[in-house]
Design an enzyme around this catalytic site. Structure first.
Site, PDB file in Angstrom:
ATOM      1  N   CYS A 331       0.831  -1.198   0.000  1.00 58.96           N
ATOM      2  CA  CYS A 331       0.000   0.000   0.000  1.00 58.96           C
ATOM      3  C   CYS A 331       0.875   1.262   0.000  1.00 58.96           C
ATOM      4  CB  CYS A 331      -0.978  -0.031   1.168  1.00 58.96           C
ATOM      5  SG  CYS A 331      -2.396   1.060   0.958  1.00 58.96           S
ATOM      6  N   HIS A 428      -3.720  -5.679   1.134  1.00 59.84           N
ATOM      7  CA  HIS A 428      -3.468  -5.954   2.551  1.00 59.84           C
ATOM      8  C   HIS A 428      -4.023  -7.327   2.925  1.00 59.84           C
ATOM      9  CE1 HIS A 428      -1.923  -2.147   4.146  1.00 59.84           C
ATOM     10  NE2 HIS A 428      -2.805  -1.508   3.409  1.00 59.84           N
TER      11      HIS A 428
END
Length: 481
Positions: A331, A428
């Protein structure tokens, strides 16, 4: 008839989240339909919910303890710090605004309606709602407009049990002092107390326990010894990620960014017996025996890129790569691995452009739209399926994206360097998937037989056993109304 009980603490990090998780599991085992609730949480470690929002990771774990999918009603107000003086305010799963600390006080009264709205919905669906406070009710300077502790308890007519942490020392003063400084009507909401994190024989505290009861007039519900397996549960704070000592195994080093976010990717790796996870703190150099550097998510990517440079980690990582080391960016960490991070509209602060680490031939532009969803993906190099989640702003493009990390809903995600040692992804939670984690670790010659989800479930059961052995659960739950 639905009932509710609130656990407040004498301070932050006294173990409230874990106590509520254990009580949730214990109550479920009594045959009750139970839901967790925290009116206000402050954390950048968020979980994506089944209804497409985000809540604090601790409430997501408590939902697991209840056998429920995470829902935004379980944590209606989430504060996500972006700077030392300002936070993003997420209400019922969606961003409302960004405010400075002093401005938030004026905002709190209007947030109480959302808090009570979510609370009443949970009560209508379950037999019992177990509520977690935030910080301490003894912070009486924060009492006006409070929605996190006694302000909520009074508004929702919810009895309170006060938890003190004896491992910190001074637990008698913690509990007696709380009664001394809070408003008498707030004190009337407290049904009793419990002592958490005792090391050794709990009977050694009998005199202190009686003294607290004598001074406050509150009944005690028990003394909870230290729970050794707490590290096996998902960590709410990056400081709680277990660092295992020793020289063997794959050495994974994660940068403890100043605005680290959604670092639950590390929990499954920390449970692997042949993997050492080290959290690298400010001022510490990258260890020479590092095999893999993980650059985690960030709530403020450009600011954390400057933080990385200030620690000298950019040079350390460059040397690590020259030695043949591996790097994984997730991310915000993925965004830092490119040449530049552009934020022309000031999405994450002042508008501007920040040079990245240049590890991947990509660039990122911040955008106002936020990707927030649970998702299924396919890892391109291995073909393994992954179930994870996305929670990010920004769009990353460049030549290395031609070698994607994953395919999500028919679209490419992430980028991989030509030699495969540098990888980045917006996905994630990938390591919670046992099959993917085993395949991924096998590339590092690590054999894995761990079952992450099963370990979490077994640990929640062990936690419930632990509380049942040392607390008067029946009397405690009987206080709920």
């Amino acid at each position: 008839m639905s009932r509710a009980l609130m656990l407040q603490g004498t301070g932050s990090n006294v173990g409230k989240s874990m106590l509520v998780a254990g009580l949730c599991r214990a109550a479920v085992r009594l045959g009750l339909s139970v839901a967790p609730f925290k009116p206000q949480n402050m954390s950048n470690n968020a979980a994506v919910t089944s209804d497409g929002g985000e809540i604090g990771r601790a409430q997501a774990l408590q939902a697991v303890a209840c056998g429920l999918p995470a829902h935004t009603d379980m944590n209606p107000v989430l504060l996500k710090p972006e700077t030392d003086v300002g936070s993003q305010v997420v209400v019922q799963g969606k961003r409302l605004t960004t405010v400075k600390a002093r401005e938030y006080a004026a905002l709190k009264p209007q947030l109480m309606a959302s808090v009570l709205d979510s609370f009443e919905r949970l009560k209508s669906r379950h037999d019992l709602v177990l509520v977690e406070g935030a910080g301490s009710p003894a912070e009486v300077n924060l009492r006006p407009g409070d929605i996190a502790n006694m302000g909520f308890a009074r508004a929702g007519n919810v009895p309170v049990v006060l938890a003190g942490d004896i491992d910190r020392g001074g637990v008698i003063a913690q509990i007696v002092g709380t009664q001394e400084v809070i408003d008498p009507k707030d004190a009337d909401m407290i049904a009793g107390f419990l002592i958490n994190r005792f090391r050794g024989d709990p009977r050694l505290f009998d005199d202190g326990y009686a003294l607290i009861s004598d001074h406050t007039g509150w009944r005690g519900f028990g003394v909870v010894p230290w729970f050794d397996d707490a590290w096996k549960l998902p960590a709410e704070d990056a400081l709680d990620i277990r660092t295992r000592a020793g020289a063997g195994g794959l050495h994974v080093v994660c940068l403890k960014l100043s605005r680290i976010a959604n670092f639950d990717d590390l929990d499954p790796l920390a449970q692997e017996p042949d993997v050492r996870v080290t959290m690298l703190h400010a001022g510490q150099p990258l260890p020479g025996d590092t095999d893999l550097v993980i650059i985690p998510g960030s709530k403020s990517t450009r600011a954390d890129m400057r933080f990385v440079r200030a620690q000298g980690w950019d040079g350390d990582i460059a040397a690590h790569v020259r030695r043949g080391g591996h790097v994984l960016g997730i991310c915000g960490g993925y965004q830092m691995m490119g040449h530049f991070i552009d934020d022309p509209d000031g999405i994450e602060g002042a508008a501007g452009r920040e040079a990245g680490l240049g590890l991947l031939d990509v660039e990122t532009q911040m955008t106002g739209d936020k990707r927030l969803t649970e998702t299924s993906a396919r890892h391109v190099p291995s073909g393994q399926s992954i179930f994870g989640y996305e929670i990010h702003k920004g769009r990353t493009t460049g030549p290395d994206c031609a070698r994607p990390f994953a395919r999500i809903a028919g679209k490419d995600d992430g980028a991989i360097s030509a030699d495969g040692r540098i990888q980045g992804s917006y996905l994630h939670g990938m390591f919670r998937d046992d099959a993917f984690r085993r395949s991924w670790l096998a590339d590092f010659a690590v054999h894995s037989e761990s079952e992450y989800g099963a370990t979490v479930e077994a640990t929640l059961d062990a936690l419930a056993d632990h509380l049942e052995a040392h607390l008067d659960i029946d009397a405690l739950l009987a206080c709920a109304r």
